[in-house]
Design a protein around this motif. Structure first.
Motif, PDB file in Angstrom:
ATOM      1  N   ARG A 162       0.837  -1.194   0.000  1.00 15.41           N
ATOM      2  CA  ARG A 162       0.000   0.000   0.000  1.00 15.41           C
ATOM      3  C   ARG A 162       0.872   1.244   0.000  1.00 15.41           C
ATOM      4  N   ILE A 163       0.411   2.266  -0.695  1.00 20.88           N
ATOM      5  CA  ILE A 163       1.109   3.553  -0.706  1.00 20.88           C
ATOM      6  C   ILE A 163       0.424   4.444   0.321  1.00 20.88           C
ATOM      7  N   SER A 164       1.150   4.804   1.364  1.00 20.94           N
ATOM      8  CA  SER A 164       0.581   5.575   2.468  1.00 20.94           C
ATOM      9  C   SER A 164       0.350   7.022   2.051  1.00 20.94           C
ATOM     10  N   GLU A 165      -0.420   7.740   2.870  1.00 20.81           N
ATOM     11  CA  GLU A 165      -0.623   9.173   2.626  1.00 20.81           C
ATOM     12  C   GLU A 165       0.705   9.927   2.680  1.00 20.81           C
ATOM     13  N   LYS A 166       1.589   9.509   3.590  1.00 18.95           N
ATOM     14  CA  LYS A 166       2.905  10.148   3.650  1.00 18.95           C
ATOM     15  C   LYS A 166       3.661   9.938   2.344  1.00 18.95           C
ATOM     16  N   ASP A 167       3.658   8.708   1.837  1.00 16.34           N
ATOM     17  CA  ASP A 167       4.358   8.437   0.583  1.00 16.34           C
ATOM     18  C   ASP A 167       3.753   9.239  -0.565  1.00 16.34           C
ATOM     19  N   LEU A 168       2.420   9.341  -0.610  1.00 17.22           N
ATOM     20  CA  LEU A 168       1.772  10.128  -1.665  1.00 17.22           C
ATOM     21  C   LEU A 168       2.192  11.591  -1.594  1.00 17.22           C
ATOM     22  N   SER A 169       2.268  12.133  -0.380  1.00 19.75           N
ATOM     23  CA  SER A 169       2.721  13.523  -0.218  1.00 19.75           C
ATOM     24  C   SER A 169       4.179  13.677  -0.641  1.00 19.75           C
ATOM     25  N   ASP A 170       5.003  12.687  -0.302  1.00 22.65           N
ATOM     26  CA  ASP A 170       6.422  12.736  -0.699  1.00 22.65           C
ATOM     27  C   ASP A 170       6.578  12.612  -2.213  1.00 22.65           C
ATOM     28  N   VAL A 194       4.236  -0.739 -10.561  1.00 24.49           N
ATOM     29  CA  VAL A 194       3.236  -0.046 -11.377  1.00 24.49           C
ATOM     30  C   VAL A 194       2.438   0.933 -10.528  1.00 24.49           C
ATOM     31  N   HIS A 195       2.075   0.529  -9.304  1.00 26.99           N
ATOM     32  CA  HIS A 195       1.301   1.413  -8.422  1.00 26.99           C
ATOM     33  C   HIS A 195       2.072   2.680  -8.092  1.00 26.99           C
ATOM     34  N   VAL A 196       3.366   2.551  -7.819  1.00 30.35           N
ATOM     35  CA  VAL A 196       4.174   3.741  -7.514  1.00 30.35           C
ATOM     36  C   VAL A 196       4.299   4.623  -8.753  1.00 30.35           C
ATOM     37  N   ARG A 197       4.485   4.004  -9.916  1.00 29.09           N
ATOM     38  CA  ARG A 197       4.593   4.793 -11.152  1.00 29.09           C
ATOM     39  C   ARG A 197       3.294   5.548 -11.431  1.00 29.09           C
ATOM     40  N   GLU A 198       2.165   4.878 -11.214  1.00 27.01           N
ATOM     41  CA  GLU A 198       0.880   5.535 -11.428  1.00 27.01           C
ATOM     42  C   GLU A 198       0.684   6.694 -10.462  1.00 27.01           C
ATOM     43  N   ALA A 199       1.103   6.510  -9.215  1.00 31.79           N
ATOM     44  CA  ALA A 199       0.989   7.596  -8.235  1.00 31.79           C
ATOM     45  C   ALA A 199       1.847   8.786  -8.666  1.00 31.79           C
ATOM     46  N   SER A 200       3.010   8.511  -9.215  1.00 30.47           N
ATOM     47  CA  SER A 200       3.872   9.579  -9.712  1.00 30.47           C
ATOM     48  C   SER A 200       3.226  10.280 -10.909  1.00 30.47           C
ATOM     49  N   ARG A 201       2.639   9.491 -11.814  1.00 30.48           N
ATOM     50  CA  ARG A 201       1.976  10.071 -12.984  1.00 30.48           C
ATOM     51  C   ARG A 201       0.811  10.959 -12.548  1.00 30.48           C
TER      52      ARG A 201
END
Length: 483
Positions: A162-170, A194-201
């Motif tokens: 899971r990508i945490s709210e902290k990670d999303l903010s970072d 893929v999930h991290v790449r999508e969050a970055s996109r």
């Protein structure tokens, strides 16, 4: 000419966050700086990214920035004091008030009988005997003192990523500040990348994703994760907890070979020069560790606490530079060619074809291999790659050419991304080019101006033709530099 082929990643922290120290580290040879999001504030990291950009520009260097996400790190919940666990004890873990050790309910749900629970970097080992919805009963296999918020590893469990709210903010901060790499912690499958790449996109731009290989589960999907990533890190800290320590050196070699096979850079990390946190010289074992990473074929080696919090951050970078340079000099001395008809067979660590991978070679890969063979036959002084995003430069680099590689690009971002790639020296093109003669004239001028070549030197040029259409690399040209 370019000296060192393997790159240096340095973590920036309290010991190295000043403008003066950063400038010294960059001049000493740091290629990529790492910002660990487990420490410091978001605003501090914003300031550091901007400072790195300023200092690198003043030094005339291209330096990449890697934002290392905290990831789904699992810990015991808060409790008062310390608890001593003795071998053979049976302890309860869970979210209820009666539990001996407080543990998140989600972790309880994903642990099964027979699986291990490792606490505090594996210093304390438990084995699950039974469980219900709220509580785990586990036997102490290796005892010790346990205190609040200690890290928990579950090497046998299939915990969801899971990508945490902290990670999303970072991630948003990294995109806003135009960082170059996101290091994704605790990935277990290619879908996690893929999930991290999508969050970055979704945050505005897909940054290059470096998958940190530190879970046992990730090793079951090694090639798939490497292919899905833009690079990988051998994160030996948690990896050495999740698998037996005697397996770590072999797993390191497996990961490096996979990166090599798929043309993805590999960073070797954790405790490379650990003693230099307190001492100005490394141990003999640490020196050998860095050298062996070079011999294994790693693209980059990483400093963590040595440069972030140690007493000798500059000396650590200088020491790593010297060890890498000496190891590469030895590697080159062992490289020979044996004639086989018209061709030669390379014996040694350079000018080699990566291990077999499925499928046929594409045109850029084939032309890259031909360029290395030609440069070797002609004793060329350089391979020059006209590059947009760095694909061809990576294809050349994964064959570990003994000839220096220069990647010419108009993109500052591509220059920074190539700072992780073995043996590639990036050069900023000072003009747009549309014809072969313009390419040759520009390359000659910039190589001579940068003291990267001499008049009369032989170089092998790789480019896409027709140039104005910016196609993938499909053309090789051999040329003598003219003043």
């Amino acid at each position: 000419m370019v000296q060192r082929r393997a790159k240096i990643v340095a973590t920036i922290g309290p010991a190295s966050a000043s403008e003066k120290t950063l400038a010294r580290l960059i001049r000493a040879g740091v290629n990529v700086v790492r910002l660990n999001q487990s420490h410091g504030t978001r605003e501090e990291h914003r300031r550091l990214i901007r400072l790195v950009r300023e200092v690198a520009e003043e030094a005339g260097r291209s330096v990449g920035v890697m934002v290392d996400l905290m990831g789904p790190r699992h810990r015991l919940d808060h409790f008062e004091g310390a608890r001593v666990l003795r071998e053979g004890d049976v302890v309860g873990l869970g979210a209820s008030a009666e539990a001996d050790l407080p543990l998140d309910r989600d972790m309880v749900r994903h642990v099964e009988p027979g699986e291990q629970i490792l606490i505090d970097d594996g210093r304390v080992q438990l084995e699950v005997r039974s469980k219900d919805e709220e509580r785990i009963e586990a036997e102490v296999i290796i005892g010790g003192a346990v205190s609040s918020r200690k890290g928990v590893n579950l090497p046998d469990s299939r915990l969801p990523f899971r990508i945490s709210e902290k990670d999303l903010s970072d991630i948003r901060m990294a995109v806003e500040e135009d960082a170059d790499f996101l290091a994704a912690s605790y990935v277990g499958t290619p879908a996690d990348v893929v999930h991290v790449r999508e969050a970055s996109r979704e945050a505005g731009r897909p940054l290059q994703i470096i998958a940190k290989l530190e879970r046992r589960r990730a090793l079951d999907h090694l090639d798939e994760i490497v292919l899905e990533s833009d690079g990988v890190m051998v994160a030996r800290g948690d990896l050495g907890v999740e698998i037996p320590l005697h397996q770590v050196p072999v797993v390191q070699k497996r990961i490096i070979e996979s990166g090599w096979r798929h043309a993805r850079p590999v960073i070797v990390a954790t405790q490379m020069l650990e003693s230099m946190i307190e001492h100005p010289r490394p141990t003999r074992a640490e020196s050998s560790d860095v050298a062996n990473a070079v011999f294994d074929g790693a693209d980059a080696m990483m400093l963590s606490g040595e440069s972030a919090a140690g007493r000798y951050p500059l000396e650590a970078v200088q020491t790593m530079h010297r060890i890498i340079t000496e190891s590469e000099r030895y590697n080159l001395s062992k490289h020979t060619s044996q004639p086989v008809g018209f061709h030669t067979m390379e014996v040694g660590p350079y000018d080699i074809e990566p291990p077999h991978r499925p499928g046929t070679l594409e045109i850029p890969e084939t032309v890259s291999a031909a360029a290395i063979l030609s440069a070797r036959h002609l004793t060329a002084q350089g391979i020059v790659v006209l590059s947009q995003g760095g694909f061809t430069a990576r294809q050349v680099a994964c064959r570990r050419p003994s000839t220096p590689v220069f990647a010419f690009t108009r993109e500052s971002r591509s220059m920074r991304e190539l700072q992780l790639v073995w043996g590639v020296h990036s050069v900023k093109m000072d003009q747009e080019v549309y014809h072969h003669d313009e390419v040759v004239a520009m390359v000659d001028r910039q190589l001579l101006a940068g003291s990267l070549a001499l008049p009369g030197d032989t170089i092998v040029l790789l480019m896409g033709d027709p140039i104005q259409d910016r196609p993938p690399t499909n053309l090789m040209r051999i040329h003598r530099v003219r003043a």
